[in-house]
Every structure is written in C-alpha cells, then in structure tokens.
Design an enzyme around this catalytic site. Sequence first.
Site, mmCIF file in Angstrom:
data_model
loop_
_atom_site.group_PDB
_atom_site.id
_atom_site.type_symbol
_atom_site.label_atom_id
_atom_site.label_comp_id
_atom_site.label_asym_id
_atom_site.label_seq_id
_atom_site.Cartn_x
_atom_site.Cartn_y
_atom_site.Cartn_z
ATOM 1 N N HIS A 103 -11.398 -45.959 24.605
ATOM 2 C CA HIS A 103 -12.560 -46.015 23.724
ATOM 3 C C HIS A 103 -13.764 -45.304 24.343
ATOM 4 O O HIS A 103 -14.288 -45.742 25.373
ATOM 5 C CB HIS A 103 -12.895 -47.491 23.461
ATOM 6 C CG HIS A 103 -14.029 -47.707 22.527
ATOM 7 N ND1 HIS A 103 -15.127 -48.457 22.866
ATOM 8 C CD2 HIS A 103 -14.236 -47.284 21.270
ATOM 9 C CE1 HIS A 103 -15.959 -48.495 21.845
ATOM 10 N NE2 HIS A 103 -15.441 -47.786 20.855
ATOM 11 N N HIS A 125 -22.064 -41.171 20.676
ATOM 12 C CA HIS A 125 -21.815 -42.308 19.783
ATOM 13 C C HIS A 125 -23.028 -42.714 18.968
ATOM 14 O O HIS A 125 -22.986 -42.791 17.739
ATOM 15 C CB HIS A 125 -21.322 -43.513 20.587
ATOM 16 C CG HIS A 125 -21.149 -44.748 19.761
ATOM 17 N ND1 HIS A 125 -22.180 -45.637 19.521
ATOM 18 C CD2 HIS A 125 -20.079 -45.221 19.079
ATOM 19 C CE1 HIS A 125 -21.746 -46.612 18.741
ATOM 20 N NE2 HIS A 125 -20.472 -46.389 18.458
HETATM 21 O O1 G3P Z 1 -12.374 -46.443 16.775
HETATM 22 C C1 G3P Z 1 -13.122 -47.508 16.387
HETATM 23 C C2 G3P Z 1 -14.362 -47.682 17.160
HETATM 24 O O2 G3P Z 1 -14.644 -46.565 17.923
HETATM 25 C C3 G3P Z 1 -15.471 -47.981 16.263
HETATM 26 O O3 G3P Z 1 -16.553 -48.466 16.938
HETATM 27 O O4 G3P Z 1 -18.920 -48.177 17.253
HETATM 28 O O5 G3P Z 1 -17.362 -47.760 19.107
HETATM 29 O O6 G3P Z 1 -17.518 -46.150 17.263
HETATM 30 P P1 G3P Z 1 -17.634 -47.590 17.681
HETATM 31 CA CA CA Z 2 -15.906 -44.564 17.819
#
Ligand code: G3P
Ligand code: CA
Length: 412
Positions: free
Chosen positions: A48, A90
Amino acid sequence: MSTSPSSGPALPSGAPVGDAGPAVAPVPRAGTTPPVCRSGRRATTYAHRGSSGMAPENTAAAFELAIAEGADYVETDVQLSADGELVIIHDVTLARTTDARLAFADRAPWNVQAFTLAELKKLDAGGWYEGEFTGQHILTFDELLDLLGGRVGLNLELKSPAVNPGLAQAVAARLRRRPDWIEPGARPQPLIVGSFDEQALRDFHTQLPEVPVSLITYDVPAGGMLTDLAGWIFSLNPDIRRLRPEDAGRVTEAGMALVPWTVDSPELWRWALDLGVGGMITNYPHALRDMLHGRDRVPGAAGVVIDDVRYRSPGDGARWTGEHVVLRNVSDQPVDVGGWYLRNQASDRIVVGDGYVIPAGGLLRVHTGPGDNDATTYHNGRTTAVWNSRNGDSAGLHRADGTIVDLYAYII
Ligand code: G3P
Ligand code: CA
C-alpha cells in the site's frame, strides 16, 4: 492482539494457522503463482503506497523496498499537476507528505493541482517521515513505470478524480505510449487500475478495456449492483474495517477477486484469509509475506507487545490528551524501549523517550499528548491526536533501528 470487525465473527484467536481451507482465486500474475500460506490458501500481496510502514509512502524508497520484500503489486495513487503532468501522491494537498509548507509558505492550502511539475520536483517527499529519507521526491507516472521496470505488478489508483478532471483519460493516454504495460502478451507484470470513483473507472475502462480495473469501496455493494459490477470489474477493494463475512462470499461468488484495504495485523490477515480474500493491501508487505510463507512472527519474541490503543472517544472533549498506547513486557527480562517508536496508518511516528525500561511483566503507557512522565507513563507532548477514532487504525511497534516488533490493528 486486535479486535475483529464488529459485525463479523470473533477473530480466530489461537486457531492453528494450518486450518484446512479451499484455495481461493488469486489475482493472476503472469508466469508465477501467488504464495501459499500454511493453510494451503493463496493470497496476493499489495504494498500500500509501497512499503509504507517502513519508508515514506509513494516514494522510490517505498517502492524499491516493496520489490525487495517480494510484494506482488505496489499500490499507488496518481493525480494531475497544474500543468497536466501525472504525479504520484496520495493526498490532494502537499502538506502532510512534503515540505511544501516551508518551501512554498505562501501557497496554502498547498493543493497538488495548484503546483506545476517543476515546482513539485523542488519538494522533499521523504524527510517528513524520517530524516534518513530526505532527498526522496515526488515521482511522475513515467518515472514510476521506469522504476518498477517489470519487477512487480502495479495497482494504480485514479486518486480524487473530482479534483483531477480528465485524470482517467490522461492515464489511458500515457499508458498507450507504454505498450509494455497494456498489451497482455507483452506485459512483464500485471497492471490493475482502480478508483473509488466509479465514473472515472468507467471512463478509463472505455479507453483501455484490456486493462483490468478494481473498484475501491468502503462497503461491499448490494446484490444487483454487485452483479452489474462483475460484468466489467476485475477486483473489488472494500475497507477491511467494514467487511462482513457474508459480503465477502458475495464478491467471490459474483466472480470478482476480493482484495481489501488496508490490512495490517497478523490477526486481520488470518481473518481475511478465512473469508476467502484473493489478496490484501497492506503497509507491511514483508510481514504479510512472512506469514503467507509460514514464517509467522512469534508474538512477544522481542519481549514487548502492543496491548491496547486507547484512542479518543466521542465523549472526550477537544482538549482531551488521554490518547495512548499500552506496551506490555511479556518476557521475564526487563526490556529497554528507549527510542522505539509506534507508527499509525497515516505514518505519524510516536517515539518512546530514552531510558525507558519496561520491567518483566510490566506496562508502559505511551501518550500522544502532554503530561507528567513517570516510570510507567511517557508523554510525547503533541497537541493533536494521531490514532484514528472514527473507524479504526493499526499500530506498528518498531525498534529504534526500524525493525518491526509487533503489529496491532483495531476496528471501531
Ligand atoms: O487501494 C485502496 C486504498 O489505497 C484506498 O485508500 O486512501 O490509501 O488510497 P487510500
Ligand atoms: Ca490508494
């Protein structure tokens, strides 16, 4: 230890990891087989924002680490600069993950879309996380593709299309110039494009129907809607904190891969595997990979575990400073935790003061806010809370050298 989703069954606390279970459909990866956990079930690892539990999110450092740790995919976020360049970041503002407040003090609120690529490139995107990462920069989409270079899959999120008009079309146009990423036969590693925004995802899918797409959600959509989605969506990414066991089955029965975000503790990983996930999005891909390969971390192997996260509750006043994490020494020896630190999912870092030794069987309460320190209580003196009190969070406990000691997740 961690809590289970309130609407789901209790986590399989103490259950042997070797439970028999059916193999689930993994997200496919050209020429390879996703790793198998000891139960015989397979799951694909999505790092992530890169390996963001260990390095600053969405930077080359986090992506290189994720690759080195054996992640199957890196998940990351793409937006548009003021001059229409695709950039990897992000938040819709630069404030949290760069030094924009210092470098462009008069440009509040530092929206990404208000800065040209040349300006974005002047920013440091690593020092906010830890000093050793100073010098990391915001990457362009092309730089990201070059960096990944066929070494790992890419799960690209079209981030916040409402403030990035034309994002889906821009990504599709750029990918057409990178045929190695979109021609199924030529693809060295898979590409999945996702979004919370269904219309943006449809726009992208219309442009490049050969690229699998994933819909990111909080909850699993209702029955009829799920069936419609299965007609064109490859995988569904629901929030692990809202995932109910009965909904998990509906996703896989509809024919989509189930890949929840953001799953950051061994208890949640096992719970999700029991629900039949095809993969998991995590800030700690190395630890998830270890578990999937049967190298489970022994709780308390380092002597200290996270016993509890006491987050702010709705009844606490605005000036409440009681937020803290309880560390417990589960060994029969004192453990010096001076310089150890905790990190939440937003990458806030809470460091324990020098000289703190937890006696055998003892506790240390690590407060976010101000207060008087004593042998069992340490205060960081921050003025704002860091532990998510709306829906849940995770806490990584690291030694001073960064190595992971324990991972703990809670769901509200
Ligand atoms: O892939 C799902 C996740 O990345 C969504 O949450 O806020 O980390 O982009 P965020
Ligand atoms: Ca994401």
